[in-house]
Design an enzyme around this catalytic site. Structure first.
Site, PDB file in Angstrom:
ATOM      1  N   GLU A 149      -2.139   8.928   6.430  1.00 25.06           N
ATOM      2  CA  GLU A 149      -0.795   7.955   6.052  1.00 25.06           C
ATOM      3  C   GLU A 149      -1.274   6.580   6.384  1.00 25.06           C
ATOM      4  O   GLU A 149      -0.918   5.555   5.552  1.00 25.06           O
ATOM      5  CB  GLU A 149       0.216   8.615   7.217  1.00 25.06           C
ATOM      6  N   ASN A 175       3.492  -1.312  13.779  1.00 29.13           N
ATOM      7  CA  ASN A 175       2.564  -2.409  14.326  1.00 29.13           C
ATOM      8  C   ASN A 175       2.232  -2.529  15.553  1.00 29.13           C
ATOM      9  O   ASN A 175       0.730  -3.087  16.127  1.00 29.13           O
ATOM     10  CB  ASN A 175       2.251  -3.714  13.264  1.00 29.13           C
ATOM     11  N   GLU A 176       3.229  -2.605  16.178  1.00 28.65           N
ATOM     12  CA  GLU A 176       2.866  -3.209  17.849  1.00 28.65           C
ATOM     13  C   GLU A 176       1.928  -1.624  18.195  1.00 28.65           C
ATOM     14  O   GLU A 176       0.626  -2.001  18.993  1.00 28.65           O
ATOM     15  CB  GLU A 176       4.126  -2.747  18.575  1.00 28.65           C
TER      16      GLU A 176
END
Length: 376
Positions: free
Chosen positions: A246, A363-364
């Site tokens: 994914e 994204n962190e």
């Protein structure tokens, strides 16, 4: 980038271009151009999937033994690039690119024989049941309970942000089968029939006005234990395998095509052109990294997937901002009297893509994984 200049690949590229020119219907191309999300309505994606399946190209990443074309990494990459160039609709990834690889890896012979042909043909349209109202980035805290009862599990709880659940007839889901030990140790991976009594789907409207997301409720839903993928309480390993597919991906081909269309539009001032040029340079670097990742050079697949997810989604968001600014400069229409597709959908696409840096693991979180496992 020399990897793209192999004479044998040129022959393959010509074959793919000829097929796309002949087989891609204009109405599907137009519908894809005005899509505001990577998740295109199945009324558009499934007809194209059937055309590709008839040619044996619906699942470029699948090995030949399961019905794929058996292409190597570069052929798959070029195919994605040519589809983006031609404006072909994206195929829904939940079946072909997400659950199918884990069925191949963890599924029994019976599960592979049943599900994989149905995924290829589009007979089964899948959604992903991972996030919950109290479990997003911290997915291990999920609480959808699956209680054993005879040969079944009985499910109670809910899933949220479930893309295309209102279209899907199948779901792959993470469920809580134990509260003992670490949270990750009590999760199982189930394959569900969305027509099962007790499942209800409620729409969630996005900022862009789209109905793409849903909340799914489970009220005493019975699922055969035979629908479990992998061992009971071992679903976390299955999910990590799936998330590699994914998060990783081929971001550059589609973004390069979109950027070129924006650069070709008239009326853009020099400052905007310079910013587009800067993004073009960044996309060249992203493409080189994708090619490097495909060859397995310099890192694990999972970590490369995290790197590409961060770079790809944030590049897309910057291009969204530029598209909105260009739309403000564009006061002209195409031959049909409408604004060019990239201008017409600039704002809805911007709004939709704000979630790109959150879904599939924020994204962190990806930066934390990169820092701990790649940078030390």
């Amino acid at each position: 980038m020399d990897m793209l200049n192999d004479p044998a690949l040129e022959v393959f590229r010509d074959e793919v271009r000829a097929f796309l020119d002949a087989a891609l219907p204009d109405d599907l191309r137009r519908a894809a151009a005005r899509a505001t999300s990577v998740f295109i309505d199945p009324a558009v994606s499934l007809p194209w999937q059937r055309i590709l399946n008839a040619r044996g190209w619906a699942a470029p990443d699948w090995p030949a033994e399961f019905g794929g074309p058996g292409w190597d990494e570069m052929q798959r990459y070029l195919f994605a690039a040519e589809c983006a160039r031609a404006g072909a609709p994206n195929l829904a990834p939940m079946g072909l690119k997400m659950v199918a690889p884990v069925i191949m890896h963890y599924g029994s012979a019976e599960q592979r024989a049943h599900y994989l042909p149905r995924i290829l043909s589009g007979a089964d349209y899948w959604c992903q049941g991972f996030s919950e109202p109290g479990a997003g980035s911290d997915l291990a805290s999920l609480q959808l309970r699956a209680t054993p009862d005879g040969s079944d599990y009985v499910l109670n709880g809910s899933k949220i942000w479930t893309t295309h659940a209102h279209f899907a007839n199948r779901m792959f889901a993470l469920v809580r089968t134990s509260n003992d030990g670490k949270p990750q140790a009590g999760i199982s991976f189930l394959l569900l029939d969305m027509a099962t009594p007790g499942i209800s789907v409620e729409p969630i409207r996005t900022l862009a006005g789209d109905h793409e997301l849903n909340q799914v409720f489970f009220d005493d839903v019975r699922v055969p234990q035979a629908n479990r993928l992998g061992a009971e309480n071992a679903g976390w390993s299955v999910a990590k395998h799936l998330l590699t597919f994914e998060r990783g991906g081929k971001y550059a081909p589609a973004l390069i095509g979109r950027l070129e269309r924006l650069r070709g539009q008239a009326g853009i001032d020099p400052v905007l052109r310079a910013r587009l040029d800067r993004e073009a340079i960044g996309l060249t670097a992203l493409q080189a990294l994708e090619l490097k990742a495909m060859r397995g050079l310099g890192g694990s697949a999972a970590l490369y997937a995290s790197v590409l997810k961060v770079l790809g989604t944030e590049t897309a968001q910057r291009i969204d901002v530029l598209a909105c600014e260009i739309a403000g400069y564009s006061a002209w229409a195409d031959a049909d009297g409408q604004a060019p597709a990239d201008v017409a959908v600039a704002v809805p696409r911007y709004l939709n893509d704000r979630a790109a840096s959150i879904y599939a693991g924020s994204n962190e979180i990806q930066r934390d994984l990169i820092a701990r496992h790649m940078l030390g």
